[in-house]
Design a protein around this motif. Structure first.
Motif, PDB file in Angstrom:
ATOM      1  N   ARG A 108      -3.271   5.356  -1.794  1.00  0.00           N
ATOM      2  CA  ARG A 108      -3.716   4.329  -2.739  1.00  0.00           C
ATOM      3  C   ARG A 108      -4.301   3.146  -1.993  1.00  0.00           C
ATOM      4  O   ARG A 108      -4.035   2.936  -0.803  1.00  0.00           O
ATOM      5  N   GLU A 109      -5.075   2.341  -2.682  1.00  0.00           N
ATOM      6  CA  GLU A 109      -5.633   1.152  -2.085  1.00  0.00           C
ATOM      7  C   GLU A 109      -4.565   0.070  -1.934  1.00  0.00           C
ATOM      8  O   GLU A 109      -3.552   0.087  -2.631  1.00  0.00           O
ATOM      9  N   ARG A 110      -4.838  -0.861  -1.019  1.00  0.00           N
ATOM     10  CA  ARG A 110      -3.942  -1.996  -0.867  1.00  0.00           C
ATOM     11  C   ARG A 110      -3.947  -2.806  -2.153  1.00  0.00           C
ATOM     12  O   ARG A 110      -4.993  -3.070  -2.727  1.00  0.00           O
ATOM     13  N   GLU A 111      -2.756  -3.227  -2.588  1.00  0.00           N
ATOM     14  CA  GLU A 111      -2.580  -3.858  -3.889  1.00  0.00           C
ATOM     15  C   GLU A 111      -2.017  -5.262  -3.734  1.00  0.00           C
ATOM     16  O   GLU A 111      -1.103  -5.485  -2.941  1.00  0.00           O
ATOM     17  N   ASP A 168      -7.299 -11.746  -3.527  1.00  0.00           N
ATOM     18  CA  ASP A 168      -8.063 -10.668  -2.900  1.00  0.00           C
ATOM     19  C   ASP A 168      -7.636 -10.507  -1.456  1.00  0.00           C
ATOM     20  O   ASP A 168      -7.782 -11.423  -0.638  1.00  0.00           O
ATOM     21  N   TYR A 169      -7.115  -9.333  -1.100  1.00  0.00           N
ATOM     22  CA  TYR A 169      -6.593  -9.148   0.248  1.00  0.00           C
ATOM     23  C   TYR A 169      -7.687  -9.296   1.303  1.00  0.00           C
ATOM     24  O   TYR A 169      -7.400  -9.657   2.454  1.00  0.00           O
ATOM     25  N   ALA A 170      -8.935  -9.048   0.935  1.00  0.00           N
ATOM     26  CA  ALA A 170     -10.028  -9.153   1.903  1.00  0.00           C
ATOM     27  C   ALA A 170     -10.247 -10.585   2.379  1.00  0.00           C
ATOM     28  O   ALA A 170     -10.928 -10.811   3.389  1.00  0.00           O
ATOM     29  N   GLN A 191       0.838  -1.191   0.000  1.00  0.00           N
ATOM     30  CA  GLN A 191       0.000   0.000   0.000  1.00  0.00           C
ATOM     31  C   GLN A 191       0.871   1.238   0.000  1.00  0.00           C
ATOM     32  O   GLN A 191       1.699   1.422   0.897  1.00  0.00           O
TER      33      GLN A 191
END
Length: 121
Positions: A41-44, A104-106, A37
């Motif tokens: 910016r969003e986590r990538e 997907d980090y989620a 991150q």
């Protein structure tokens, strides 16, 4: 309690290399990954690896430059980063989850505290 501890970040010039490590304690049999991150910016998604190490996936921006690996005997995951670019500058996080590997980090339940990687031009 699963704990993840990253190490190996730092400052490097463009074109240089770094190797990140993520030590896991309190559990095993996890799919793991690296995410990053940058400010604003969003986590990538960077790279993920299955528990066995047989399956690996990479984000488009790092393919051919980064290599993810793991040593289950040492409960440690690695990210070898070569040909670093200024746009790779970010906080890098390792993550783990039980079961299948996802990009997907989620989907990840356990996270390290992050390690800063800064690439100067």
């Amino acid at each position: 309690q699963v704990q993840l501890v990253e190490s190996g970040g730092g400052l490097v010039q463009a074109g240089g290399s770094l190797r990140l490590s993520c030590a896991v304690s309190g559990g095993s049999l996890y799919a793991m990954g690296w995410f990053r991150q940058a400010p604003g910016r969003e986590r990538e998604f960077v790279a993920v690896i299955s528990w066995s190490g047989d399956s690996t996936y990479y984000g488009d921006s790092v393919k051919g430059r980064f290599t993810i690996s793991r040593d289950n005997r040492k409960n440690t995951m690695y990210l070898q980063m070569n040909s670093l670019k200024p746009e790779d500058t970010a906080v890098y996080y390792c993550a783990a989850r039980s079961g299948l590997v996802y990009t997907d980090y989620a989907r990840y339940d356990y996270w390290g505290q992050g390690t800063q990687v800064t690439v100067s031009s």
